[in-house]
Scaffold this active site. Structure first.
Site, PDB file in Angstrom:
ATOM      1  CG  ASP A  11      -0.228   0.017   2.552  1.00  0.00           C
ATOM      2  OD1 ASP A  11       0.962  -0.404   2.602  1.00  0.00           O
ATOM      3  OD2 ASP A  11      -0.827   0.458   3.551  1.00  0.00           O
ATOM      4  CG  ASP A  16       4.033   0.068   1.637  1.00  0.00           C
ATOM      5  OD1 ASP A  16       3.526  -1.040   1.815  1.00  0.00           O
ATOM      6  OD2 ASP A  16       3.820   1.045   2.389  1.00  0.00           O
ATOM      7  CG  ASN A  38       0.474   3.396   4.277  1.00  0.00           C
ATOM      8  OD1 ASN A  38       0.272   3.354   5.488  1.00  0.00           O
ATOM      9  ND2 ASN A  38       1.493   2.781   3.706  1.00  0.00           N
ATOM     10  CB  THR A 121       4.555  -4.303   2.945  1.00  0.00           C
ATOM     11  OG1 THR A 121       4.181  -3.790   1.661  1.00  0.00           O
ATOM     12  CG2 THR A 121       5.668  -5.318   2.784  1.00  0.00           C
ATOM     13  CG  PHE A 161      -1.795   1.586   9.702  1.00  0.00           C
ATOM     14  CD1 PHE A 161      -2.833   2.491   9.911  1.00  0.00           C
ATOM     15  CD2 PHE A 161      -1.547   1.169   8.395  1.00  0.00           C
ATOM     16  CE1 PHE A 161      -3.600   2.964   8.850  1.00  0.00           C
ATOM     17  CE2 PHE A 161      -2.307   1.633   7.340  1.00  0.00           C
ATOM     18  CZ  PHE A 161      -3.333   2.541   7.560  1.00  0.00           C
ATOM     19  CG  ASN A 162       0.327  -2.756   7.599  1.00  0.00           C
ATOM     20  OD1 ASN A 162      -0.105  -1.716   7.120  1.00  0.00           O
ATOM     21  ND2 ASN A 162       1.575  -3.175   7.401  1.00  0.00           N
ATOM     22  CG  HIS A 236       7.379   0.096   9.607  1.00  0.00           C
ATOM     23  ND1 HIS A 236       7.426  -0.125  10.960  1.00  0.00           N
ATOM     24  CD2 HIS A 236       7.008   1.389   9.447  1.00  0.00           C
ATOM     25  CE1 HIS A 236       7.090   0.982  11.592  1.00  0.00           C
ATOM     26  NE2 HIS A 236       6.830   1.914  10.704  1.00  0.00           N
ATOM     27  CG  ASP A 237       6.032  -1.730   4.594  1.00  0.00           C
ATOM     28  OD1 ASP A 237       5.672  -2.197   5.689  1.00  0.00           O
ATOM     29  OD2 ASP A 237       5.359  -0.904   3.959  1.00  0.00           O
TER      30      ASP A 237
HETATM   31  C1  BDR Z   1       2.957  -0.018   8.604  1.00  0.00           C
HETATM   32  O1  BDR Z   1       1.908   0.909   8.374  1.00  0.00           O
HETATM   33  C2  BDR Z   1       2.199   1.726   7.268  1.00  0.00           C
HETATM   34  O2  BDR Z   1       2.060   3.061   7.617  1.00  0.00           O
HETATM   35  C3  BDR Z   1       3.591   1.391   6.823  1.00  0.00           C
HETATM   36  O3  BDR Z   1       3.676   1.390   5.404  1.00  0.00           O
HETATM   37  C4  BDR Z   1       3.849   0.018   7.397  1.00  0.00           C
HETATM   38  O4  BDR Z   1       3.465  -0.997   6.488  1.00  0.00           O
HETATM   39  C5  BDR Z   1       3.639   0.337   9.914  1.00  0.00           C
HETATM   40  O5  BDR Z   1       2.725   0.298  10.976  1.00  0.00           O
HETATM   41 CA    CA Z   2       2.895  -0.536   4.188  1.00  0.00          CA
END
Ligand code: BDR
Ligand code: CA
Length: 309
Positions: A11, A16, A38, A121, A161-162, A236-237
């Site tokens: 996303d 990403d 996102n 991701t 979040f994800n 993160h991703d």
């Molecule tokens: C995740 O949430 C998104 O904002 C980032 O792309 C990452 O995948 C981190 O919490």
């Molecule tokens: Ca992401």
């Protein structure tokens, strides 16, 4: 070790976008699928096409789920801006999507090619739909390496979040019964784009480096301004890609992980069984625990340099 064949389900999203670069450099990238997360699906798909063209890739891009399975759509403009990729002048893509059926692409690809890694991701909507429609995928794929969850939250005090965006989809994935790797916040917060590291990106020549330098700067500034003690943006991703291509940089803890669906304060939490008891729940997930962040960032620099002309 053979190069992993992957489908990147994403996303974009600043991190990403970096994951796309890492995937293009270090894996056999079979395709990119987009998901609402996102930013709305039109934006995340557009951003995936931007990255495809910036890298000069020929991989297909398939548009995916417009919204989570059950929960209302939620976005993350407070980290990524309204476009999902604020902070840089993005060249308009000339590529177009190969279909608007990401789930069909995932199913067909995993049925025709054995041993594919699914690398989500973003929210897990597309992956859950694919597993529900095609349960045979469990025995066809190499596994799922996802970014999400962890031992603490960011969108809420408990939920990342994800997972928080589509907990019902995450529940399907964490219960699918095959190999599963989780790059959660406890891991990804160890891997940060700090100012000295962003300056290394900016020191590279070429369009990709210039765009990514601007994107990382925006991302870092958002993170630093939103946290009390953060010296960079958590990258993160890319962790979910690099743990497949360079597993020697990571340590793991096989653990039982459950997704909280109903908690008043904990919906979207990944409940990791960390009890030091002989009788714990059976592991269903390799939880990534540590990353060697300096060599991992070197890999990102090499990947950006590779595609930057
Ligand atoms: C995740 O949430 C998104 O904002 C980032 O792309 C990452 O995948 C981190 O919490
Ligand atoms: Ca992401």
């Amino acid at each position: 070790m053979p190069t992993p064949a992957i489908i990147l389900d994403c996303d974009p999203g600043h991190d990403d976008a970096i994951a796309i670069v890492a995937a293009a450099r270090y894996t056999n990238l079979l395709g990119i699928t987009s998901v609402s997360g996102n930013a709305p699906i039109e934006s995340t798909t557009y951003n995936a096409l931007v990255m495809k063209d910036l890298l000069g890739l020929s991989v297909p891009v398939h548009k995916g789920a417009v919204r989570p399975l059950v929960a209302p759509p939620q976005y993350a403009a407070y980290v990524h801006g309204e476009s999902g990729l604020d902070g840089a002048d993005l060249p308009a893509p000339t590529s177009t999507i190969d279909s608007d059926d990401a789930v069909g692409f995932i199913i067909d690809t995993c049925r025709t090619t054995e041993g594919v890694w699914l690398v989500p991701t973003g929210p897990l909507t597309n992956i859950a739909l694919a597993l529900r429609l095609a349960p045979d995928l469990r025995d066809r794929i190499a596994g799922i390496s996802l970014m999400g969850g962890g031992t603490f939250g960011n969108r809420t005090s408990a939920a990342e979040f994800n997972i928080w965006v589509d907990p019902e989809a995450a529940d399907v994935v964490f219960n699918y019964g095959g190999p599963l790797i989780m790059a959660g916040l406890n891991l990804t917060h160890q891997f940060r784009a700090t100012q000295p590291r962003i300056d290394r990106v900016r020191a590279l020549t070429g369009q990709l480096a210039s765009v990514l330098g601007d994107l990382m700067q925006f991302f870092m500034n958002m993170y630093v301004s939103r946290h009390n003690n953060m010296d960079g943006g958590a990258v993160h991703d890319p962790c979910s890609v690099l743990c497949l291509s360079h597993p020697e940089l990571f340590t793991i803890r096989p653990s039982h992980v459950a997704v909280e669906l109903t908690g008043t304060h904990t919906r979207g939490m990944t409940v990791v069984d960390q009890r030091d008891l002989k009788e714990v729940l059976d592991p269903n997930c390799d939880v990534l625990w540590t990353i060697q962040d300096e060599p991992a960032f070197d890999l990102l620099i090499d990947a950006i340099a590779h595609f930057s002309h």
